[in-house]
Scaffold this motif. Structure first.
Motif, PDB file in Angstrom:
ATOM      1  N   ASN A  51     -50.175 -22.752  -6.066  1.00 53.27           N
ATOM      2  CA  ASN A  51     -49.991 -24.184  -5.797  1.00 53.27           C
ATOM      3  C   ASN A  51     -50.785 -25.037  -6.791  1.00 53.27           C
ATOM      4  N   GLY A  52     -50.930 -24.519  -8.003  1.00 55.90           N
ATOM      5  CA  GLY A  52     -51.655 -25.235  -9.043  1.00 55.90           C
ATOM      6  C   GLY A  52     -53.148 -24.997  -9.037  1.00 55.90           C
ATOM      7  N   GLY A  53     -53.657 -24.290  -8.040  1.00 52.72           N
ATOM      8  CA  GLY A  53     -55.101 -24.097  -7.900  1.00 52.72           C
ATOM      9  C   GLY A  53     -55.596 -22.826  -8.575  1.00 52.72           C
ATOM     10  N   PRO A  54     -56.872 -22.529  -8.380  1.00 53.57           N
ATOM     11  CA  PRO A  54     -57.894 -23.307  -7.649  1.00 53.57           C
ATOM     12  C   PRO A  54     -58.123 -24.686  -8.289  1.00 53.57           C
ATOM     13  N   GLY A  55     -58.204 -25.706  -7.476  1.00 52.89           N
ATOM     14  CA  GLY A  55     -58.253 -27.073  -8.006  1.00 52.89           C
ATOM     15  C   GLY A  55     -56.925 -27.389  -8.650  1.00 52.89           C
ATOM     16  N   TYR A  56     -56.954 -27.627  -9.960  1.00 53.97           N
ATOM     17  CA  TYR A  56     -55.702 -27.714 -10.712  1.00 53.97           C
ATOM     18  C   TYR A  56     -55.780 -26.807 -11.940  1.00 53.97           C
ATOM     19  N   ALA A  57     -56.444 -25.646 -11.758  1.00 59.39           N
ATOM     20  CA  ALA A  57     -56.685 -24.714 -12.863  1.00 59.39           C
ATOM     21  C   ALA A  57     -55.410 -24.072 -13.385  1.00 59.39           C
ATOM     22  N   THR A  58     -54.361 -23.970 -12.557  1.00 58.98           N
ATOM     23  CA  THR A  58     -53.113 -23.358 -13.005  1.00 58.98           C
ATOM     24  C   THR A  58     -51.975 -24.375 -13.092  1.00 58.98           C
ATOM     25  N   ASP A  59     -52.326 -25.633 -13.179  1.00 61.47           N
ATOM     26  CA  ASP A  59     -51.298 -26.661 -13.346  1.00 61.47           C
ATOM     27  C   ASP A  59     -50.508 -26.424 -14.627  1.00 61.47           C
ATOM     28  N   LEU A  60     -49.205 -26.639 -14.553  1.00 61.01           N
ATOM     29  CA  LEU A  60     -48.320 -26.683 -15.710  1.00 61.01           C
ATOM     30  C   LEU A  60     -47.651 -28.055 -15.720  1.00 61.01           C
ATOM     31  N   PRO A  61     -47.033 -28.457 -16.821  1.00 59.95           N
ATOM     32  CA  PRO A  61     -46.411 -29.792 -16.850  1.00 59.95           C
ATOM     33  C   PRO A  61     -45.468 -30.059 -15.689  1.00 59.95           C
ATOM     34  N   ALA A  62     -44.704 -29.048 -15.264  1.00 65.56           N
ATOM     35  CA  ALA A  62     -43.757 -29.265 -14.163  1.00 65.56           C
ATOM     36  C   ALA A  62     -44.488 -29.523 -12.851  1.00 65.56           C
ATOM     37  N   THR A  63     -45.574 -28.792 -12.581  1.00 65.33           N
ATOM     38  CA  THR A  63     -46.328 -29.023 -11.351  1.00 65.33           C
ATOM     39  C   THR A  63     -47.092 -30.340 -11.418  1.00 65.33           C
ATOM     40  N   TYR A  64     -47.543 -30.714 -12.610  1.00 66.68           N
ATOM     41  CA  TYR A  64     -48.202 -32.017 -12.788  1.00 66.68           C
ATOM     42  C   TYR A  64     -47.219 -33.146 -12.472  1.00 66.68           C
ATOM     43  N   MET A  65     -46.009 -33.031 -12.999  1.00 69.44           N
ATOM     44  CA  MET A  65     -44.989 -34.052 -12.747  1.00 69.44           C
ATOM     45  C   MET A  65     -44.689 -34.151 -11.249  1.00 69.44           C
ATOM     46  N   TYR A  66     -44.568 -33.012 -10.589  1.00 70.20           N
ATOM     47  CA  TYR A  66     -44.286 -33.005  -9.148  1.00 70.20           C
ATOM     48  C   TYR A  66     -45.432 -33.661  -8.370  1.00 70.20           C
ATOM     49  N   ALA A  67     -46.671 -33.326  -8.738  1.00 64.33           N
ATOM     50  CA  ALA A  67     -47.822 -33.895  -8.042  1.00 64.33           C
ATOM     51  C   ALA A  67     -47.887 -35.406  -8.211  1.00 64.33           C
ATOM     52  N   MET A  68     -47.616 -35.871  -9.425  1.00 58.88           N
ATOM     53  CA  MET A  68     -47.654 -37.313  -9.671  1.00 58.88           C
ATOM     54  C   MET A  68     -46.549 -38.039  -8.896  1.00 58.88           C
ATOM     55  N   ALA A  69     -45.377 -37.430  -8.817  1.00 57.95           N
ATOM     56  CA  ALA A  69     -44.242 -38.100  -8.187  1.00 57.95           C
ATOM     57  C   ALA A  69     -44.322 -38.090  -6.665  1.00 57.95           C
ATOM     58  N   PHE A  70     -44.736 -36.951  -6.075  1.00 62.65           N
ATOM     59  CA  PHE A  70     -44.609 -36.788  -4.632  1.00 62.65           C
ATOM     60  C   PHE A  70     -45.936 -36.704  -3.883  1.00 62.65           C
ATOM     61  N   SER A  71     -47.031 -36.463  -4.595  1.00 63.00           N
ATOM     62  CA  SER A  71     -48.333 -36.410  -3.929  1.00 63.00           C
ATOM     63  C   SER A  71     -49.186 -37.626  -4.227  1.00 63.00           C
ATOM     64  N   ARG A  72     -49.192 -38.035  -5.487  1.00 62.00           N
ATOM     65  CA  ARG A  72     -50.022 -39.167  -5.895  1.00 62.00           C
ATOM     66  C   ARG A  72     -49.285 -40.501  -5.857  1.00 62.00           C
ATOM     67  N   GLY A  73     -47.972 -40.479  -5.744  1.00 64.55           N
ATOM     68  CA  GLY A  73     -47.212 -41.721  -5.723  1.00 64.55           C
ATOM     69  C   GLY A  73     -47.311 -42.497  -7.013  1.00 64.55           C
ATOM     70  N   ASP A  74     -47.251 -41.791  -8.146  1.00 67.01           N
ATOM     71  CA  ASP A  74     -47.374 -42.428  -9.462  1.00 67.01           C
ATOM     72  C   ASP A  74     -46.122 -42.099 -10.271  1.00 67.01           C
ATOM     73  N   LEU A  75     -45.059 -42.875 -10.044  1.00 62.46           N
ATOM     74  CA  LEU A  75     -43.781 -42.606 -10.698  1.00 62.46           C
ATOM     75  C   LEU A  75     -43.867 -42.746 -12.207  1.00 62.46           C
ATOM     76  N   GLY A  76     -44.685 -43.680 -12.681  1.00 63.78           N
ATOM     77  CA  GLY A  76     -44.804 -43.885 -14.124  1.00 63.78           C
ATOM     78  C   GLY A  76     -45.353 -42.655 -14.823  1.00 63.78           C
ATOM     79  N   GLN A  77     -46.386 -42.040 -14.244  1.00 60.91           N
ATOM     80  CA  GLN A  77     -46.954 -40.820 -14.820  1.00 60.91           C
ATOM     81  C   GLN A  77     -45.981 -39.653 -14.707  1.00 60.91           C
ATOM     82  N   ALA A  78     -45.285 -39.558 -13.586  1.00 57.61           N
ATOM     83  CA  ALA A  78     -44.302 -38.491 -13.421  1.00 57.61           C
ATOM     84  C   ALA A  78     -43.186 -38.621 -14.449  1.00 57.61           C
ATOM     85  N   ALA A  79     -42.711 -39.848 -14.659  1.00 60.68           N
ATOM     86  CA  ALA A  79     -41.622 -40.068 -15.609  1.00 60.68           C
ATOM     87  C   ALA A  79     -42.071 -39.776 -17.037  1.00 60.68           C
TER      88      ALA A  79
END
Length: 290
Positions: free
Chosen positions: A235-263
């Motif tokens: 799930n991108g963890g521990p923390g965000y140690a295994t984040d990839l661009p696709a998971t970053y985009m998903y987190a910004m769009a649906f978890s952080r509510g930041d459409l501009g960053q997701a786009a």
């Protein structure tokens, strides 16, 4: 009337699909590009403000981690999958008796979804119930394998699972390439006393250059859009140690509510895909025209 139908029915049949693709693929790509140039947050805004979202993106430490992980994951995933796939293909090319069984076993992981693969490897690599627990139960109490929960090594567990799933597919590509090499050339080299290893390295493998390129394109595409495997395993963890661009985009769009960053992150991902796929398509079209 019959002649008119023969000319226009195929167009009428394809028209709905063409319109749907134009709207739901290219239309939303254009919409995403537009949103990436606005100050959109939780809700979309449509007043263009320039490249502020891209400035924020490249200044975000989490995006740096995601891109570094993509380089590590992509390089290891592509190289190991191609090397392992080539070795397996060469093994099966020796006309062994159990070729059918082994080919099925090697190809089986590709039939599984990434979610299933990620879940299975999450169990295998879980220090509390997987490999570490089993080996310690055999009496090796000092054995540790906690990569899954170690921020410095967790990305490599994603590589292990991805290679396990994709190497069989690469093997199938390479095996088809090995079987397509002219046998007369190989027989002539054997008559001349050329060693088998030399035949593969100097004759067979160089003739498979187009297949290597195709495998590279497919694996690169899989690496760039990797999402479900990461979500299932860490799930991108521990923390965000295994984040990839696709998971970053998903987190910004649906978890952080930041459409501009997701786009903006989505547009960067698309640009990376284009830099790989477009030259390949150009070379293919150029070869056909020649």
């Amino acid at each position: 009337m019959t002649l008119w139908l023969e000319r226009h029915v195929p167009k009428l049949v394809l028209a709905p699909t063409f319109i749907a693709i134009l709207l739901f693929v290219y239309g939303f790509i254009a919409w995403t590009g537009w949103i990436s140039l606005t100050k959109s947050r939780l809700m979309p805004k449509y007043d263009i403000e320039g490249f502020q979202q891209y400035d924020r993106l490249f200044a975000a430490p989490r995006w740096d981690v995601a891109m570094n992980n993509l380089y590590i994951f992509g390089a290891l995933f592509i190289v190991i999958s191609m090397v392992l796939g080539l070795l397996l293909a060469i093994l099966l090319d020796q006309k062994i008796r159990t070729e059918g069984v082994l080919r099925t076993i090697y190809l089986y992981p590709m039939a599984l979804s990434m979610i299933v693969t990620g879940t299975a490897w999450k169990w295998i690599l879980n220090p509390g119930l997987g490999l570490e627990k089993v080996v310690q139960g055999w009496g090796f109490e000092n054995f540790t394998f906690d990569w899954l929960v170690n921020p410095d090594y967790a990305i490599y567990t994603i590589v292990i699972a991805a290679v396990w799933q994709a190497s069989g597919f690469v093997m199938a590509l390479f095996l088809a390439g090995l079987r397509s090499v002219d046998t007369e050339i190989i027989k002539a080299a054997q008559v001349d006393g050329i060693p088998t290893t030399r035949i593969y390295t100097a004759i067979i493998i160089p003739s498979m250059a187009p297949i290597f390129l195709s495998a590279f394109i497919v694996l690169s595409h899989l690496a760039i859009k990797s999402f479900d495997l990461v979500i299932a395993m860490t799930n991108g963890g521990p923390g965000y140690a295994t984040d990839l661009p696709a998971t970053y985009m998903y987190a910004m769009a649906f978890s952080r509510g930041d459409l501009g960053q997701a786009a903006s992150s989505a547009m960067i991902m698309m640009l990376v895909v284009f830099t790989i796929v477009v030259p390949y398509l150009y070379s293919e079209l150029r070869t056909r025209n020649d």
